[in-house]
Design an enzyme around this catalytic site. Structure first.
Site, PDB file in Angstrom:
ATOM      1  N   THR A   5       0.788  -1.125  -0.145  1.00  0.00           N
ATOM      2  CA  THR A   5       0.060   0.129  -0.065  1.00  0.00           C
ATOM      3  C   THR A   5       0.798   1.301  -0.077  1.00  0.00           C
ATOM      4  O   THR A   5       2.215   1.259   0.547  1.00  0.00           O
ATOM      5  CB  THR A   5      -1.044  -0.109   1.286  1.00  0.00           C
ATOM      6  N   GLY A  65       1.580   4.822  -7.544  1.00  0.00           N
ATOM      7  CA  GLY A  65       1.001   3.870  -8.051  1.00  0.00           C
ATOM      8  C   GLY A  65       1.513   3.250  -9.221  1.00  0.00           C
ATOM      9  O   GLY A  65       1.718   2.001 -10.084  1.00  0.00           O
ATOM     10  N   CYS A  96       5.310   1.645  -8.094  1.00  0.00           N
ATOM     11  CA  CYS A  96       5.339   0.796  -6.927  1.00  0.00           C
ATOM     12  C   CYS A  96       4.404  -0.283  -7.300  1.00  0.00           C
ATOM     13  O   CYS A  96       3.334  -0.173  -7.486  1.00  0.00           O
ATOM     14  CB  CYS A  96       5.032   1.302  -5.371  1.00  0.00           C
ATOM     15  N   THR A 109       1.390  -0.944  -5.199  1.00  0.00           N
ATOM     16  CA  THR A 109       0.343   0.166  -5.029  1.00  0.00           C
ATOM     17  C   THR A 109      -0.596   0.378  -6.371  1.00  0.00           C
ATOM     18  O   THR A 109       0.297   0.117  -7.171  1.00  0.00           O
ATOM     19  CB  THR A 109       1.180   1.427  -4.743  1.00  0.00           C
TER      20      THR A 109
END
Length: 180
Positions: free
Chosen positions: A5, A165, A168, A171
């Site tokens: 996350t 996002g 990663c 994410t």
């Protein structure tokens, strides 16, 4: 350790009005498999006066939330006193010292990172904090956008999380944002 996350907190003042936002992606990862894409990892606390978000083990994060929310209620929403007492209580319990989760908590005046080891860190500039596997990407993006772009605060949080996002693998860009 905290794969799966990205959470970003952002507070400050624009046009004479204070603001606070927290955002997070929706991806939940178990090992190398995405098991959920639309999880909610942010929430408002104490009559919508405090925002929070977590990264790490879900069960551990809920333990963090419960403990912090109880302390926040006992301190009548005083965020500063709550994080200090949170840290003190944390250090007394051997079980709690091993939780694999982190939280960001913020209101209109303060922003803190709470770790699963009982540490309390105030954001360096008392403005932007990020946690999770994409936290450094989101933090870097938010600092750059805050310094060079003239975005509305909510848009800054959204764009910073989108950048995280994109970079990663833990994410995604299914972003949720809360504001005070």
């Amino acid at each position: 350790m905290f794969e799966a996350t990205t959470i970003l907190g952002y507070r400050g003042e624009m046009g004479g009005k204070k603001f606070a936002f927290i955002g997070g992606d929706g991806q939940v990862t178990l090992g190398n498999c995405v098991v959920k894409a639309n999880a909610t990892k942010i929430r408002s606390l104490y009559h919508n006066q405090v925002l929070s978000g977590f990264a790490g083990s879900t069960a551990d994060a809920f333990s963090l939330f419960d403990m912090f929310e109880r302390i926040l209620e006992s301190k009548k929403g005083d965020l500063f006193k709550s994080v200090v007492d949170f840290s003190k209580e944390w250090r007394k319990d051997k079980y709690l010292r091993r939780l694999e989760a982190m939280m960001i908590v913020l209101n209109l005046d303060h922003i803190f990172i709470l770790s699963g080891t009982g540490d309390v860190l105030e954001a360096e500039d008392n403005k932007i904090a990020a946690i999770g596997s994409g936290g450094n990407y989101a933090l870097s993006a938010a600092r750059a956008l805050d310094h060079f772009a003239h975005l509305e605060p909510k848009k800054l949080v959204e764009e910073s999380l989108k950048i995280a996002g994109d970079l990663c693998i833990y994410t995604n860009t299914n972003i949720k944002i809360l504001e005070l």
